[in-house]
Design a protein around this motif. Structure first.
Motif, PDB file in Angstrom:
ATOM      1  N   UNK A  73       0.830  -1.203   0.000  1.00 57.93           N
ATOM      2  CA  UNK A  73       0.000   0.000   0.000  1.00 57.93           C
ATOM      3  C   UNK A  73       0.872   1.263   0.000  1.00 57.93           C
ATOM      4  N   UNK A  74       1.951   1.225   0.759  1.00 59.94           N
ATOM      5  CA  UNK A  74       2.847   2.373   0.845  1.00 59.94           C
ATOM      6  C   UNK A  74       3.564   2.603  -0.485  1.00 59.94           C
ATOM      7  N   UNK A  75       4.041   1.536  -1.128  1.00 54.50           N
ATOM      8  CA  UNK A  75       4.810   1.672  -2.361  1.00 54.50           C
ATOM      9  C   UNK A  75       3.938   1.985  -3.580  1.00 54.50           C
ATOM     10  N   UNK A  76       2.718   1.473  -3.625  1.00 58.03           N
ATOM     11  CA  UNK A  76       1.862   1.716  -4.785  1.00 58.03           C
ATOM     12  C   UNK A  76       1.165   3.056  -4.706  1.00 58.03           C
ATOM     13  N   UNK A  77       1.060   3.600  -3.523  1.00 61.98           N
ATOM     14  CA  UNK A  77       0.438   4.909  -3.366  1.00 61.98           C
ATOM     15  C   UNK A  77      -1.072   4.874  -3.463  1.00 61.98           C
ATOM     16  N   UNK A  78      -1.651   3.708  -3.236  1.00 60.43           N
ATOM     17  CA  UNK A  78      -3.108   3.622  -3.267  1.00 60.43           C
ATOM     18  C   UNK A  78      -3.648   4.358  -2.056  1.00 60.43           C
ATOM     19  N   UNK A  79      -4.407   5.391  -2.333  1.00 61.82           N
ATOM     20  CA  UNK A  79      -5.013   6.160  -1.256  1.00 61.82           C
ATOM     21  C   UNK A  79      -6.479   6.370  -1.587  1.00 61.82           C
ATOM     22  N   UNK A  80      -7.259   6.394  -0.567  1.00 64.17           N
ATOM     23  CA  UNK A  80      -8.687   6.642  -0.723  1.00 64.17           C
ATOM     24  C   UNK A  80      -9.024   7.916   0.038  1.00 64.17           C
ATOM     25  N   UNK A  81      -9.788   8.773  -0.614  1.00 65.38           N
ATOM     26  CA  UNK A  81     -10.168  10.017   0.034  1.00 65.38           C
ATOM     27  C   UNK A  81     -11.181   9.762   1.139  1.00 65.38           C
ATOM     28  N   UNK A  82     -12.051   8.811   0.932  1.00 67.44           N
ATOM     29  CA  UNK A  82     -13.098   8.527   1.912  1.00 67.44           C
ATOM     30  C   UNK A  82     -12.595   7.500   2.925  1.00 67.44           C
ATOM     31  N   UNK A  83     -12.802   7.801   4.173  1.00 69.29           N
ATOM     32  CA  UNK A  83     -12.420   6.877   5.235  1.00 69.29           C
ATOM     33  C   UNK A  83     -13.272   5.607   5.158  1.00 69.29           C
ATOM     34  N   UNK A  84     -14.504   5.730   4.727  1.00 67.94           N
ATOM     35  CA  UNK A  84     -15.398   4.583   4.595  1.00 67.94           C
ATOM     36  C   UNK A  84     -14.899   3.621   3.507  1.00 67.94           C
ATOM     37  N   UNK A  85     -14.486   4.131   2.377  1.00 69.20           N
ATOM     38  CA  UNK A  85     -13.970   3.289   1.291  1.00 69.20           C
ATOM     39  C   UNK A  85     -12.651   2.648   1.714  1.00 69.20           C
ATOM     40  N   UNK A  86     -11.825   3.405   2.410  1.00 64.45           N
ATOM     41  CA  UNK A  86     -10.551   2.867   2.900  1.00 64.45           C
ATOM     42  C   UNK A  86     -10.809   1.724   3.885  1.00 64.45           C
ATOM     43  N   UNK A  87     -11.748   1.900   4.793  1.00 64.32           N
ATOM     44  CA  UNK A  87     -12.099   0.848   5.753  1.00 64.32           C
ATOM     45  C   UNK A  87     -12.662  -0.379   5.060  1.00 64.32           C
TER      46      UNK A  87
END
Length: 187
Positions: free
Chosen positions: A59-73
């Motif tokens: 996750x750290x190396x690919x840079x996948x980030x989600x703006x929504x905390x709900x989608x990230x969870x």
């Protein structure tokens, strides 16, 4: 038995036959899928552990980030679900698979060896009177020993009489006509 160790023959003497266990008795059954069950469960555990350690790095190396905390969870929950559900499901399905079954004549007890959750051998000691055959055939249960489900393959018993004795098929069957009559009158 003869083993070779750096060109020197070493002979090991065993006081009991290869199918005798001093504590459990005579070996009456050996499951042929024991190594496969152990291997599949070990592979599932190891891939889950690998996944747990590698996911933060990926996750750290690919840079996948989600703006929504709900989608990230939801995303992490989905990964965690498959990380933990597979080993738990495999344990649930194979926990009753009997690796070895021993019978001790003197005590009239059976000893079933299965795998526990951490892939160690678990011993269950029971008497034939503790064996209950399910009224409805279940996929991963041949019989219940006390309250634990056990799975054996009847064709793998070297002596079929051992299977018949375990299941209680060697006992004579008595039919009580008075109980049947009372039961039919209640209807």
């Amino acid at each position: 038995q003869v083993a070779s160790f750096q060109g020197v023959a070493i002979r090991s003497f065993c006081a009991s036959p290869p199918h005798e266990h001093p504590e459990h008795g005579r070996l009456v059954y050996k499951g042929n899928l024991a190594k496969a069950v152990l291997g599949v469960r070990f592979f599932s555990y190891s891939t889950s552990i690998f996944n747990l350690f590698m996911m933060p790095y990926i996750m750290l190396k690919t840079g996948i980030e989600f703006e929504s905390l709900l989608i990230q969870g939801a995303f992490y929950g989905l990964i965690g679900f498959f990380t933990f559900v597979t080993p738990v499901t495999l344990h649930f399905l194979t926990k009753g698979y009997v690796i070895r079954l021993y019978y001790k004549d003197e005590m009239d007890t059976y000893t079933a060896v299965t795998y526990n959750a951490i892939l160690g051998e678990k011993v269950t000691v029971f008497h034939q009177k503790d064996v209950k055959i399910p009224s409805i055939t279940k996929m991963f249960t041949t019989f219940y020993a006390k309250t634990k489900s056990m799975l054996v393959n009847p064709t793998l018993f070297p002596n079929p009489q051992d299977y018949h004795r375990l299941m209680g098929y060697d006992k004579s069957f008595f039919f009580n006509f008075e109980e049947e009559k009372e039961f039919s009158e209640k209807k």
